[in-house]
Design a protein around this motif. Structure first.
Motif, PDB file in Angstrom:
ATOM      1  N   GLU A   1       0.149   3.438 -13.681  1.00 26.16           N
ATOM      2  CA  GLU A   1       1.343   4.256 -13.475  1.00 26.16           C
ATOM      3  C   GLU A   1       1.226   5.576 -14.229  1.00 26.16           C
ATOM      4  OE1 GLU A   1       4.677   1.925 -14.625  1.00 26.16           O
ATOM      5  OE2 GLU A   1       4.314   0.349 -13.119  1.00 26.16           O
ATOM      6  N   ALA A   2       0.709   5.510 -15.448  1.00 23.79           N
ATOM      7  CA  ALA A   2       0.581   6.726 -16.255  1.00 23.79           C
ATOM      8  C   ALA A   2      -0.397   7.706 -15.608  1.00 23.79           C
ATOM      9  CB  ALA A   2       0.115   6.361 -17.665  1.00 23.79           C
TER      10      ALA A   2
ATOM     11  N   ALA B   1       4.622  13.903 -11.268  1.00 31.16           N
ATOM     12  CA  ALA B   1       5.899  13.317 -10.863  1.00 31.16           C
ATOM     13  C   ALA B   1       6.469  12.503 -12.018  1.00 31.16           C
ATOM     14  CB  ALA B   1       5.707  12.426  -9.642  1.00 31.16           C
ATOM     15  N   SER B   2       7.739  12.153 -11.889  1.00 27.20           N
ATOM     16  CA  SER B   2       8.356  11.298 -12.904  1.00 27.20           C
ATOM     17  C   SER B   2       7.831   9.869 -12.744  1.00 27.20           C
ATOM     18  CB  SER B   2       9.877  11.308 -12.754  1.00 27.20           C
ATOM     19  OG  SER B   2      10.266  10.634 -11.571  1.00 27.20           O
ATOM     20  N   ARG B   3       7.897   9.112 -13.825  1.00 26.84           N
ATOM     21  CA  ARG B   3       7.445   7.725 -13.769  1.00 26.84           C
ATOM     22  C   ARG B   3       8.280   6.934 -12.760  1.00 26.84           C
ATOM     23  NH1 ARG B   3       8.694   2.804 -15.876  1.00 26.84           N
ATOM     24  NH2 ARG B   3       6.926   1.366 -16.209  1.00 26.84           N
ATOM     25  N   ASN B   4       9.587   7.183 -12.708  1.00 26.46           N
ATOM     26  CA  ASN B   4      10.445   6.458 -11.780  1.00 26.46           C
ATOM     27  C   ASN B   4      10.013   6.677 -10.330  1.00 26.46           C
ATOM     28  OD1 ASN B   4      12.028   5.355 -13.771  1.00 26.46           O
ATOM     29  ND2 ASN B   4      13.638   6.903 -13.637  1.00 26.46           N
ATOM     30  N   THR B   5       9.624   7.905  -9.993  1.00 27.04           N
ATOM     31  CA  THR B   5       9.188   8.200  -8.627  1.00 27.04           C
ATOM     32  C   THR B   5       7.903   7.450  -8.305  1.00 27.04           C
ATOM     33  OG1 THR B   5      10.206  10.382  -8.713  1.00 27.04           O
ATOM     34  CG2 THR B   5       8.516  10.032  -7.042  1.00 27.04           C
TER      35      THR B   5
ATOM     36  N   ARG C   1       6.187   0.106  -5.897  1.00 22.67           N
ATOM     37  CA  ARG C   1       6.960  -1.070  -5.479  1.00 22.67           C
ATOM     38  C   ARG C   1       6.935  -1.222  -3.963  1.00 22.67           C
ATOM     39  NH1 ARG C   1      12.129  -0.378  -9.615  1.00 22.67           N
ATOM     40  NH2 ARG C   1      11.122  -1.368 -11.426  1.00 22.67           N
ATOM     41  N   HIS C   2       6.936  -0.095  -3.252  1.00 19.31           N
ATOM     42  CA  HIS C   2       6.820  -0.144  -1.791  1.00 19.31           C
ATOM     43  C   HIS C   2       5.484  -0.789  -1.412  1.00 19.31           C
ATOM     44  CE1 HIS C   2       7.646   1.478   2.334  1.00 19.31           C
ATOM     45  NE2 HIS C   2       6.329   1.321   2.411  1.00 19.31           N
ATOM     46  N   LEU C   3       4.399  -0.397  -2.070  1.00 14.70           N
ATOM     47  CA  LEU C   3       3.087  -0.992  -1.796  1.00 14.70           C
ATOM     48  C   LEU C   3       3.087  -2.475  -2.131  1.00 14.70           C
ATOM     49  CD1 LEU C   3       0.681   1.764  -3.207  1.00 14.70           C
ATOM     50  CD2 LEU C   3       1.386   1.410  -0.829  1.00 14.70           C
ATOM     51  N   ASP C   4       3.766  -2.847  -3.217  1.00 12.51           N
ATOM     52  CA  ASP C   4       3.879  -4.262  -3.589  1.00 12.51           C
ATOM     53  C   ASP C   4       4.550  -5.056  -2.480  1.00 12.51           C
ATOM     54  OD1 ASP C   4       2.868  -3.474  -6.041  1.00 12.51           O
ATOM     55  OD2 ASP C   4       4.781  -3.641  -7.099  1.00 12.51           O
ATOM     56  N   ARG C   5       5.739  -4.569  -2.048  1.00 10.41           N
ATOM     57  CA  ARG C   5       6.542  -5.315  -1.075  1.00 10.41           C
ATOM     58  C   ARG C   5       5.860  -5.426   0.282  1.00 10.41           C
ATOM     59  NH1 ARG C   5      10.760  -1.929  -2.940  1.00 10.41           N
ATOM     60  NH2 ARG C   5      10.707  -0.806  -0.963  1.00 10.41           N
ATOM     61  N   HIS C   6       5.087  -4.409   0.652  1.00 11.92           N
ATOM     62  CA  HIS C   6       4.495  -4.377   1.976  1.00 11.92           C
ATOM     63  C   HIS C   6       3.074  -4.936   2.023  1.00 11.92           C
ATOM     64  CE1 HIS C   6       7.947  -1.810   2.538  1.00 11.92           C
ATOM     65  NE2 HIS C   6       7.718  -1.762   3.827  1.00 11.92           N
ATOM     66  N   GLY C   7       2.591  -5.471   0.918  1.00 12.67           N
ATOM     67  CA  GLY C   7       1.313  -6.175   0.936  1.00 12.67           C
ATOM     68  C   GLY C   7       0.066  -5.318   0.846  1.00 12.67           C
ATOM     69  N   TRP C   8       0.201  -4.076   0.341  1.00 14.92           N
ATOM     70  CA  TRP C   8      -0.972  -3.220   0.160  1.00 14.92           C
ATOM     71  C   TRP C   8      -1.699  -3.558  -1.141  1.00 14.92           C
ATOM     72  CZ3 TRP C   8      -2.417   0.960   3.456  1.00 14.92           C
ATOM     73  CH2 TRP C   8      -1.528   1.201   4.515  1.00 14.92           C
TER      74      TRP C   8
ATOM     75  N   ARG D   1      -2.384  -3.498 -10.658  1.00 17.81           N
ATOM     76  CA  ARG D   1      -2.216  -3.779  -9.227  1.00 17.81           C
ATOM     77  C   ARG D   1      -3.583  -3.843  -8.546  1.00 17.81           C
ATOM     78  NH1 ARG D   1       2.391  -1.027 -10.764  1.00 17.81           N
ATOM     79  NH2 ARG D   1       4.330  -1.799  -9.839  1.00 17.81           N
ATOM     80  N   VAL D   2      -3.891  -5.003  -7.973  1.00 11.75           N
ATOM     81  CA  VAL D   2      -5.162  -5.202  -7.284  1.00 11.75           C
ATOM     82  C   VAL D   2      -5.009  -4.744  -5.841  1.00 11.75           C
ATOM     83  CG1 VAL D   2      -6.885  -6.890  -6.551  1.00 11.75           C
ATOM     84  CG2 VAL D   2      -5.747  -7.145  -8.771  1.00 11.75           C
ATOM     85  N   VAL D   3      -5.925  -3.916  -5.381  1.00  8.25           N
ATOM     86  CA  VAL D   3      -5.877  -3.398  -4.014  1.00  8.25           C
ATOM     87  C   VAL D   3      -6.217  -4.516  -3.025  1.00  8.25           C
ATOM     88  CG1 VAL D   3      -6.899  -1.759  -2.390  1.00  8.25           C
ATOM     89  CG2 VAL D   3      -6.475  -1.075  -4.765  1.00  8.25           C
ATOM     90  N   LEU D   4      -5.379  -4.689  -2.000  1.00  8.60           N
ATOM     91  CA  LEU D   4      -5.609  -5.694  -0.968  1.00  8.60           C
ATOM     92  C   LEU D   4      -6.135  -5.086   0.333  1.00  8.60           C
ATOM     93  CD1 LEU D   4      -2.360  -7.834  -1.383  1.00  8.60           C
ATOM     94  CD2 LEU D   4      -4.631  -8.281  -2.343  1.00  8.60           C
TER      95      LEU D   4
END
Length: 225
Positions: free
Chosen positions: A28-29, A37-41, A47-54, A63-66
């Protein structure tokens, strides 16, 4: 929108294996510094990548790339796959903003007259078109060339398409539909009204399509995720 730019960049890198499956996504850093960009952005995009299975978040590692996830539309009937991906199966007829007609307003849970972003398509080969349709979603919504429509919508709304409701009926075609589909004046068309809902059952979009087929009126529901 910075969030959408970051998300698009990360998805493109994963698709082209600049981030190979099994490797770790930058932290993230690191992404915050890269995209200024800000950390929140950055976290919203991740989180979008997490939820959508990327990617797969692994505690203590990152985060491991799928890789690009398989299409969630693959389990749907072929007609719905086509209607929800008109940019792959047809050509655009134009886009803009229109006031919501009553049936579209009801499907999108908004008031009649609410401004909606819309894009019209004709599907099929030039010498054998089989459908004319319009996509509707609450305005504003700007199309991005080269990105699948449903994916664009999920990015812009920060939501996951989850369920599709389909209502079928029949009527005579409009003059425009008759001309585009090369239909005789007495030939009826099937009308498909497909509404896609997110995980909170909020409508994301409605597709209003006229098809050259004869089927009885029915309503169906399908899970996308």
């Amino acid at each position: 929108m910075k969030y959408a730019q970051i998300l698009a960049a990360l998805q493109t890198r994963i698709e082209h294996e600049l981030y190979e499956p099994g490797t770790l996504l930058p932290s993230e850093a690191a992404l915050t510094r890269e995209f200024a960009a800000s950390r929140n952005t950055v976290v919203r995009a991740l989180r979008h990548l997490d939820r959508h299975g990327w990617v797969d978040p692994v505690r203590g590692r990152g985060r491991v790339v799928l890789g690009r996830p398989p299409s969630r539309l693959a389990s749907l009937p072929r007609r719905l796959q086509v209607l929800l991906q008109p940019d792959r199966h047809g050509r655009p007829l134009g886009s803009g903003t229109v006031p919501a007609r009553s049936p579209i307003a009801a499907a999108l849970s908004c008031d009649p007259g609410t401004p909606l972003a819309t894009t019209r398509y004709v599907l099929g080969a030039a010498d054998e078109p089989f459908a004319v349709l319009a996509w509707y979603t609450p305005a504003p919504f700007a199309l991005a060339p080269g990105v699948p429509l449903l994916e664009q919508l999920e990015r812009s709304r920060e939501a996951l398409a989850h369920r599709a409701l389909e209502r079928l009926g029949a009527r005579l075609p409009t003059d425009s539909e008759r001309r585009l589909l090369s239909l005789p004046r007495t030939r009826s068309v099937v009308v498909a009204l497909v509404t896609v809902l997110d995980t909170q059952d909020r409508p994301l979009l409605t597709v209003d399509a006229a098809l050259c087929r004869d089927v009885p009126p029915l309503t169906s529901a399908f899970d996308l995720a």
